[in-house]
Design an enzyme around this catalytic site. Structure first.
Site, short mmCIF file in Angstrom:
data_model
loop_
_atom_site.label_atom_id
_atom_site.label_comp_id
_atom_site.label_asym_id
_atom_site.label_seq_id
_atom_site.Cartn_x
_atom_site.Cartn_y
_atom_site.Cartn_z
N HIS A 16 5.06 59.85 -26.19
CA HIS A 16 5.77 60.95 -26.85
C HIS A 16 5.45 62.26 -26.14
O HIS A 16 4.62 62.29 -25.23
CB HIS A 16 5.38 61.05 -28.35
CG HIS A 16 4.04 61.67 -28.61
ND1 HIS A 16 3.76 62.40 -29.74
CD2 HIS A 16 2.88 61.68 -27.88
CE1 HIS A 16 2.51 62.81 -29.71
NE2 HIS A 16 1.95 62.39 -28.60
N CYS A 35 0.09 68.68 -24.23
CA CYS A 35 0.91 67.70 -24.96
C CYS A 35 2.40 68.04 -24.93
O CYS A 35 3.23 67.27 -25.42
CB CYS A 35 0.44 67.58 -26.41
SG CYS A 35 -1.28 67.11 -26.52
N HIS A 41 3.24 61.48 -22.70
CA HIS A 41 1.94 60.84 -22.56
C HIS A 41 1.84 59.77 -23.65
O HIS A 41 2.63 59.77 -24.59
CB HIS A 41 0.80 61.87 -22.69
CG HIS A 41 0.77 62.56 -24.01
ND1 HIS A 41 1.54 63.67 -24.30
CD2 HIS A 41 0.10 62.27 -25.15
CE1 HIS A 41 1.31 64.04 -25.56
NE2 HIS A 41 0.44 63.21 -26.10
N HIS A 43 -0.23 56.90 -26.44
CA HIS A 43 -1.34 56.64 -27.36
C HIS A 43 -1.26 55.19 -27.82
O HIS A 43 -0.17 54.61 -27.92
CB HIS A 43 -1.24 57.51 -28.61
CG HIS A 43 -1.36 58.97 -28.36
ND1 HIS A 43 -2.54 59.59 -28.01
CD2 HIS A 43 -0.42 59.96 -28.39
CE1 HIS A 43 -2.34 60.88 -27.86
NE2 HIS A 43 -1.05 61.15 -28.07
N ASP A 81 6.70 50.15 -31.44
CA ASP A 81 5.80 49.65 -30.39
C ASP A 81 6.52 49.59 -29.04
O ASP A 81 7.66 49.13 -28.95
CB ASP A 81 5.27 48.26 -30.78
CG ASP A 81 4.16 47.81 -29.87
OD1 ASP A 81 3.29 48.64 -29.51
OD2 ASP A 81 4.14 46.63 -29.49
N HIS A 82 5.84 50.10 -28.01
CA HIS A 82 6.39 50.15 -26.65
C HIS A 82 7.68 50.96 -26.56
O HIS A 82 8.60 50.63 -25.80
CB HIS A 82 6.56 48.74 -26.06
CG HIS A 82 5.25 48.15 -25.64
ND1 HIS A 82 4.31 47.71 -26.54
CD2 HIS A 82 4.69 47.99 -24.42
CE1 HIS A 82 3.24 47.28 -25.90
NE2 HIS A 82 3.43 47.45 -24.60
N GLU A 126 -4.60 58.61 -33.92
CA GLU A 126 -3.89 58.82 -32.66
C GLU A 126 -4.83 58.62 -31.47
O GLU A 126 -4.45 58.06 -30.44
CB GLU A 126 -3.29 60.23 -32.63
CG GLU A 126 -2.44 60.49 -31.41
CD GLU A 126 -1.92 61.91 -31.36
OE1 GLU A 126 -0.71 62.09 -31.38
OE2 GLU A 126 -2.75 62.84 -31.32
N1 LIG Z 1 -2.49 68.42 -36.04
C1 LIG Z 1 -2.22 67.76 -34.87
N2 LIG Z 1 -2.77 68.20 -33.74
C2 LIG Z 1 -2.51 67.53 -32.57
C3 LIG Z 1 -1.68 66.40 -32.58
C4 LIG Z 1 -1.12 65.98 -33.81
O1 LIG Z 1 -0.37 64.99 -33.87
N3 LIG Z 1 -1.41 66.67 -34.92
N4 LIG Z 1 -1.46 65.74 -31.42
C5 LIG Z 1 -1.97 66.12 -30.26
C6 LIG Z 1 -1.57 65.34 -29.02
O2 LIG Z 1 -0.69 64.30 -29.30
C7 LIG Z 1 -2.63 64.92 -28.05
O3 LIG Z 1 -2.15 63.83 -27.31
C8 LIG Z 1 -4.00 64.62 -28.52
O4 LIG Z 1 -4.70 64.11 -27.38
P1 LIG Z 1 -6.08 64.65 -26.85
O5 LIG Z 1 -6.17 66.13 -26.93
O6 LIG Z 1 -6.27 64.03 -25.53
O7 LIG Z 1 -7.00 63.94 -27.91
P2 LIG Z 1 -8.51 64.11 -28.25
O8 LIG Z 1 -8.67 65.31 -29.12
O9 LIG Z 1 -8.97 62.84 -28.88
O10 LIG Z 1 -9.21 64.28 -26.86
P3 LIG Z 1 -10.29 65.32 -26.46
O11 LIG Z 1 -10.89 64.71 -25.25
O12 LIG Z 1 -11.25 65.46 -27.61
O13 LIG Z 1 -9.56 66.60 -26.18
C9 LIG Z 1 -2.80 67.31 -30.16
N5 LIG Z 1 -3.03 67.96 -31.42
ZN LIG Z 2 -0.02 62.84 -28.06
#
Ligand SMILES: Nc1nc2c(c(=O)[nH]1)N=C([C@H](O)[C@H](O)COP(=O)(O)OP(=O)(O)OP(=O)(O)O)CN2
Ligand SMILES: [Zn+2]
Length: 137
Positions: A16, A35, A41, A43, A81-82, A126
């Site tokens: 997404h 993002c 990217h 998940h 999925d996918h 996620e």
């Molecule tokens: N409230 C939300 N905040 C965020 C969402 C969401 O759905 N709701 N989604 C994202 C992104 O999809 C993003 O891909 C998250 O990935 P990432 O930043 O890599 O994830 P992590 O926090 O687990 O990784 P870190 O290494 O801790 O940065 C962003 N925000």
């Molecule tokens: Zn994401």
């Protein structure tokens, strides 16, 4: 009568991008950062569906989890999925594909299945660090 919450997981491997039609390009970049990359990217989403109901005296079950699994595989994995959530489905044309909105969409889909009256919670993980919990409105 004993009420119990049963849970079943379904996994979704999907891509997404985070983008809102309510924001300008600059605002989208400022809001979603990395993002907001238009190429997307991915998940491995773990969706845990909670179902609440009375334990049937004869079967000892709220619902047979094998039956629940079949519905989740068809209605949730089958839809997402996918897939690219934004390009391959129509659910996120008017709302960003955040975890919050994905959980709400899953709730709405399950409301149209035989699980509707048991629906209690949707937990969506996620990443190992990020998750949301939706309990309906
Ligand atoms: N409230 C939300 N905040 C965020 C969402 C969401 O759905 N709701 N989604 C994202 C992104 O999809 C993003 O891909 C998250 O990935 P990432 O930043 O890599 O994830 P992590 O926090 O687990 O990784 P870190 O290494 O801790 O940065 C962003 N925000
Ligand atoms: Zn994401």
């Amino acid at each position: 009568m004993h009420e119990v919450i049963i849970k079943r997981k379904v996994w979704i491997s999907a891509s997404h991008w985070l983008h809102s039609t309510f924001l300008s390009d600059e605002e989208n970049t400022a809001t979603y950062g990395k993002c907001n990359n238009p190429n997307g990217h991915g998940h491995n989403y773990c969706v845990t569906v909670g179902l609440k109901g009375p334990v049937d005296e004869k079967t000892g079950m709220v619902l047979n989890l094998t039956y629940v699994a079949k519905i989740l595989d068809e209605k949730i994995a089958g839809n997402f999925d996918h897939k690219h959530l934004d390009l391959d489905t129509s659910y996120f044309e008017e709302r960003p594909s955040t975890s919050e909105n994905i959980a709400i969409v899953i709730w709405q889909i399950l409301k149209r299945t035989p699980l509707a009256n048991f629906l209690y919670s949707i937990e969506l993980e996620e990443t190992p660090n990020n998750s949301v919990l939706y309990l309906g409105d």
